[in-house]
Design an enzyme around this catalytic site. Structure first.
Site, PDB file in Angstrom:
ATOM      1  N   HIS A  80      36.591 -61.719  31.334  1.00  0.00           N
ATOM      2  CA  HIS A  80      35.181 -61.465  31.646  1.00  0.00           C
ATOM      3  C   HIS A  80      35.018 -60.139  32.407  1.00  0.00           C
ATOM      4  O   HIS A  80      34.411 -60.091  33.481  1.00  0.00           O
ATOM      5  CB  HIS A  80      34.581 -62.617  32.467  1.00  0.00           C
ATOM      6  CG  HIS A  80      33.084 -62.689  32.327  1.00  0.00           C
ATOM      7  ND1 HIS A  80      32.400 -63.871  32.315  1.00  0.00           N
ATOM      8  CD2 HIS A  80      32.149 -61.715  32.184  1.00  0.00           C
ATOM      9  CE1 HIS A  80      31.096 -63.638  32.195  1.00  0.00           C
ATOM     10  NE2 HIS A  80      30.923 -62.323  32.105  1.00  0.00           N
ATOM     11  N   ARG A  82      28.411 -64.335  25.401  1.00  0.00           N
ATOM     12  CA  ARG A  82      28.454 -65.620  26.075  1.00  0.00           C
ATOM     13  C   ARG A  82      29.352 -66.573  25.297  1.00  0.00           C
ATOM     14  O   ARG A  82      29.272 -66.669  24.070  1.00  0.00           O
ATOM     15  CB  ARG A  82      27.042 -66.220  26.231  1.00  0.00           C
ATOM     16  CG  ARG A  82      26.213 -65.567  27.333  1.00  0.00           C
ATOM     17  CD  ARG A  82      26.799 -65.857  28.692  1.00  0.00           C
ATOM     18  NE  ARG A  82      26.105 -65.215  29.800  1.00  0.00           N
ATOM     19  CZ  ARG A  82      26.475 -64.082  30.384  1.00  0.00           C
ATOM     20  NH1 ARG A  82      27.517 -63.417  29.910  1.00  0.00           N
ATOM     21  NH2 ARG A  82      25.821 -63.603  31.412  1.00  0.00           N
TER      22      ARG A  82
END
Length: 306
Positions: A269, A221
């Site tokens: 991502h 994250r």
């Protein structure tokens, strides 16, 4: 059972065949009376009006099954009172392990040092993997999968988690031992979730604990990392390189300094995508468990945030 597909419309064609094949007894719908549904399959971005999801009309639902591993955008929704489960499936774990292994090997071997410019750099010989300690922050299912893959290549792996819960065949350190976990990490991999306790965990002080020239991989994250502190550590030569797959703002803005920094590699991502073929059976198993009143897989602890 009736299940409501509460996910962006673009996902319907990709997910509905896999979900129906995995759970043929399910009636999967995109519309209908909310009070008639036994469960929800959910992904952030629904509803597509931009308004927060209102879970209150789904009073009969026994399960909200997330399609994604990260649930930080869901747990803060005060209308959610149903059990929430995050997605952890074999394909996701394999994808994360392969991404981490690939980039760890690239940095470990110094592959980018061998420019194709006619210069014979045979003095740049990398150490063996057994001589390159790795620390993994976060030892859930993804952390364990990454540890197994790296150990298979010979890297000595140390795990760290707030609980310090033991993991078979991995040395795991607990919350108070974070400095020790960082001090021994020539490659640091962060797989931590986004929680109040993890935000800015890797700040200037903690990044300074890493060995000089250490490499950082962050496919967990973006909020775990202090961006400015990382850039300063790279500029000063204290860190060797960072490979980042997650960011505070996504997509990463074109003008962000990560894009142009010579010691940062940006990936968009993609480290651990949820694949319908491997994730649908996990969702199906949880739907059956919910209907039978059995313990759910990967049930989210609201207090911890994951």
């Amino acid at each position: 059972m009736r299940v409501f597909f509460a996910a962006p419309a673009r996902l319907w064609e990709e997910w509905s065949p896999a979900l129906r094949a995995a759970c043929p007894e399910m009636e999967l719908c995109r519309e209908g009376d909310p009070a008639s549904f036994d469960a929800l399959i959910y992904a952030p971005g629904y509803p597509e009006t931009g308004e927060p999801m209102d879970f209150r009309p789904f009073a009969r639902a026994r399960l909200v099954q997330s399609l994604w591993a990260g649930v930080e955008r869901i747990v803060v929704n005060e209308t959610l009172t149903q059990p929430l489960c995050r997605m952890v499936d074999p394909g996701l774990a394999q994808g994360m392990a392969e991404w981490c292994l690939g980039w760890a090997m690239r940095l470990h071997l110094g592959m980018d040092r061998y420019l194709q410019d006619g210069q014979w750099r045979n003095g740049l010989v990398p150490p063996l993997a057994s001589e390159r300690p790795v620390t993994i922050l976060g030892m859930g299912e993804l952390g364990r999968a990454v540890a197994a893959k790296l150990q298979g290549m010979g890297f000595p792996v140390t795990g760290w988690s707030a609980s310090g819960r033991p993991v078979e065949d991995v040395r795991v350190l607990g919350a108070e031992a974070l400095p020790r976990a960082l001090e021994g990490a020539e490659i640091l991999i962060s797989l931590l979730p986004d929680t109040p306790e993890t935000r800015n965990l890797l700040d200037a002080r903690r990044l300074a604990m890493l060995p000089r020239g250490a490499f950082l991989l962050n496919p967990g994250r973006g909020t775990v990392l202090d961006d400015e502190a990382l850039l300063a550590a790279l500029d000063e030569g204290r860190l060797g390189h960072a490979v980042l797959d997650v960011f505070r703002t996504e997509p990463l803005p074109p003008g962000h300094p990560f894009w142009s920094h010579p010691d940062v590699t940006v990936t968009p991502h993609i480290a651990a995508d949820t694949r319908p073929a491997t994730a649908a059976p996990v969702a199906a198993e949880n739907l059956r468990r919910a209907m039978a009143g059995q313990p759910l897989l990967h049930l989210v602890d609201r207090a911890r945030g994951y």
